[in-house]
Design a protein around this motif. Structure first.
Motif: not given
Length: 355
Positions: A203-207
């Motif tokens: 997912l290209g990282g998370v926040d």
């Protein structure tokens, strides 16, 4: 092309809702499931027979036990590639053992929102194999015992031992949790540590958002206060951190929940490559029980899941180990209450900050 994209997105949501419960918390189910694609994914995921055909079933919906293992090995007991271990920042492949460090009971009622109940991993409970221990240990103890039994009987094939040992571990973990919570387990989902990494990477990282800056060299966590974007390696450190937190391992449980909610938010805007990465992740990192019907789950999955951590009475030292004291009756009462009436949703529509 738009229809095909909708199909792919639906399949991804079905899969991740099944594998990672938090996706249910924020992502709506869309119509038009591509049966052939769902069937392909369903057939590609490894299956377990740890829940017998004649096992008790829930009468008030469905109970799914989500187990996250600490092992740094793959589904066949083989070490992960060195470059993957390096990017995971989780130590060598021989670390972690087979503890079920993440245990979540997902209750899906006949109607209304589902409730995801985190079971703290250090709860001191009776184990299905006999005696007491931390609830997370049921899997690993049973795995070792089964492998030793088979070796004594003359079986020495590594993959055969691994497969049989892990099936014994799944059976023991399901039975231990079911007995502790006094709840039948209808389905199980198992994913190892690399799965967390692959989800965040795909997912290209998370926040996430933190109330306070924190640093823990053991997990690799080094985060400032406030909202921030975590890459795959940082995400794994985030869900693994327990040192330096006000409530130790109980706060790690909140981090796992925050990570899963962050995954749900990221999926809303996921592109085709990210969705394919998630599908590939499931095929290499996930085990489902043999009766888990993805298509049926997709047709009946709730659009909302709420999180809760089951209560503990406090900490204690038993045989030199830190454990959680628990009152089984209070825990079972809480499970029954939550299954009937989940807690209200958070009032904050953004990213809630945690400790």
């Amino acid at each position: 092309m738009q229809s095909r994209g909708r199909y792919h997105r639906t399949v991804l949501l079905v899969l991740v809702r099944t594998v990672w419960i938090a996706v249910c918390a924020a992502v709506l189910v869309v119509s038009g499931i591509a049966w052939s694609t769902v069937s392909t994914i369903s057939n590609g995921v490894e299956r377990s027979f740890a829940i017998p055909e004649d096992a008790p079933r829930s009468s008030s919906g469905r109970n799914i036990l989500i187990m996250g293992l600490t092992t740094r090995l793959d589904l066949h007991g083989e070490p992960l590639p060195d470059d993957v271990l390096r990017r995971m920042q989780a130590g060598e492949s021989d670390r972690g053992g087979y503890n079920a460090n993440t245990l979540i009971l997902l209750h899906i009622p006949a109607s209304g929102p589902a409730i995801a109940m985190s079971v703290p991993r250090d709860n001191l409970v009776p184990l299905s194999s006999g005696g007491e221990g931390k609830i997370k240990e049921a899997y690993g103890r049973a795995k070792v015992a089964e492998e030793e039994r088979l070796q004594a009987a003359g079986q020495h094939d590594k993959r055969t031992l691994e497969r049989a040992g892990r099936e014994a571990g799944r059976r023991a973990q399901v039975q231990t949790v079911a007995t502790f919570l006094n709840q039948p387990i209808d389905h199980l989902v198992e994913i190892s540590l690399i799965g967390f990494f692959h989800i965040a990477e795909g997912l290209g990282g998370v926040d996430v958002c933190l109330k306070n800056a924190t640093k823990d060299p053991l997990s690799g966590a080094d985060f400032p206060a406030g909202r921030q974007h975590l890459d795959a390696g940082q995400s794994l450190s985030f869900v693994r951190q327990r040192h330096g937190l006000p409530n130790g391992d109980l706060d790690r449980t909140k981090r796992q929940q925050a990570f899963l909610s962050a995954v749900a938010r990221r999926l809303k805007g996921a592109d085709v490559s990210a969705m394919q990465a998630m599908i590939d992740m499931a095929k290499q990192d996930v085990v489902l029980d043999s009766r888990f019907d993805l298509a049926d789950f997709a047709r009946n999955v709730p659009t909302e899941v709420r999180f809760e951590t089951l209560p503990v009475e406090g900490g204690a030292r038993v045989d030199g180990l830190d454990v959680n004291k628990v009152d089984p009756e209070k825990v079972r009462k809480k499970v029954t209450e939550l299954a009937k009436e989940p807690p209200p949703p958070p009032s904050n529509d953004g990213i809630p900050c945690i400790d």
